[in-house]
Each structure stands twice: as C-alpha cells, then as structure tokens.
Design an enzyme around this catalytic site. Structure first.
Site, short mmCIF file in Angstrom:
data_model
loop_
_atom_site.label_atom_id
_atom_site.label_comp_id
_atom_site.label_asym_id
_atom_site.label_seq_id
_atom_site.Cartn_x
_atom_site.Cartn_y
_atom_site.Cartn_z
N GLU A 77 40.32 -8.97 35.02
CA GLU A 77 40.24 -9.48 33.65
C GLU A 77 40.12 -10.99 33.72
OE1 GLU A 77 40.01 -9.11 29.62
OE2 GLU A 77 40.22 -7.43 31.00
N ARG A 89 43.18 -2.76 31.17
CA ARG A 89 42.29 -2.41 30.07
C ARG A 89 41.26 -1.40 30.56
NH1 ARG A 89 43.58 -7.83 29.29
NH2 ARG A 89 44.06 -8.42 27.16
N TYR A 107 46.10 1.65 22.36
CA TYR A 107 46.81 0.48 22.87
C TYR A 107 48.29 0.83 22.97
CZ TYR A 107 42.49 -1.97 22.19
OH TYR A 107 41.18 -2.34 22.28
N ARG A 115 45.29 -5.19 19.37
CA ARG A 115 44.35 -4.81 18.31
C ARG A 115 45.07 -4.04 17.22
NH1 ARG A 115 38.73 -4.90 19.06
NH2 ARG A 115 38.80 -4.58 16.83
#
Length: 118
Positions: A77, A89, A107, A115
């Site tokens: 990431e 992720r 999530y 989010r």
C-alpha cells in the site's frame, strides 16, 4: 458485467498466522456478502501497509476450497503519512448482474472507519 468489490481489515500483530487469518476472515466476508463463486472471479489484488511483512496475505486465498485457480497478487500500500497502520486491503474483480450500488464493500476492525459511506 465485471464489477469490483473492495474490503479492508486491520491485523492485531505482524505475525504470519495473524496476517493470514485476518485476510482469510476478510475474504470470506466479501465472498459471502456478494455471493461469489470462484468461477465468477477475474482477479484479486491484495495490498498491505509497510508494517505488515510477516507473510503474503494472498496465502489466505489458498485456504479456501475451490479458489486454487483464481489469480491473486500482493502489493504494498502507498506509505502515506498518517494513514491507517496494520491494514490489509482487498479488491476483487468479479462477474455479476448486480448494479454498482448493490455491491457490498466490507470494512472490518480498525478499517471500518475508512469508508463509513459504504
């Protein structure tokens, strides 16, 4: 139609079993929530923050029955200052008749706040 479903989760520790267990938990939730079959899946991308290096999170996919031939790739990431640590992720590209707004993005744990709109 090929759609993407996103998900993220945080690991508690940078240890091989924890990284694989955490990723497997996220994958299972994404697969179940979106009623995916491995034959529908084009590819899976998995990223991890710099503080996760004890295992390849993609190993978790190999623990799932029937998912042997699904292409999966791990990557780092982006290391953005202030970003969520210990985060894994996932992006799954799969064939579905669902509309964009019907896709269930997942999530979990510390990543639940990434989010809140989803």
């Amino acid at each position: 139609m090929i759609r993407g479903v996103r998900g993220a989760i945080t690991a508690r520790r940078n240890e091989e079993q924890e990284v694989i267990y955490t990723t497997e938990r996220l994958l299972k939730e994404m697969i179940t929530s979106n009623q995916m079959d491995p034959e529908q899946v084009a590819s899976i991308f998995i990223s991890a923050t710099d503080d996760i290096d004890a295992a390849f999170p993609a190993k978790a996919l190999r623990n799932l029955d029937g998912w042997t031939y699904v292409p999966v790739m791990c990557m780092k990431e982006l290391a953005v200052s202030g970003s969520l640590p210990m985060c894994i992720r996932v992006m799954i590209h799969f064939q579905t008749d669902e509309k964009q707004h019907e896709i269930k993005h997942i999530y979990l744990e510390g990543a639940a706040g990434l989010r809140p709109d989803l």
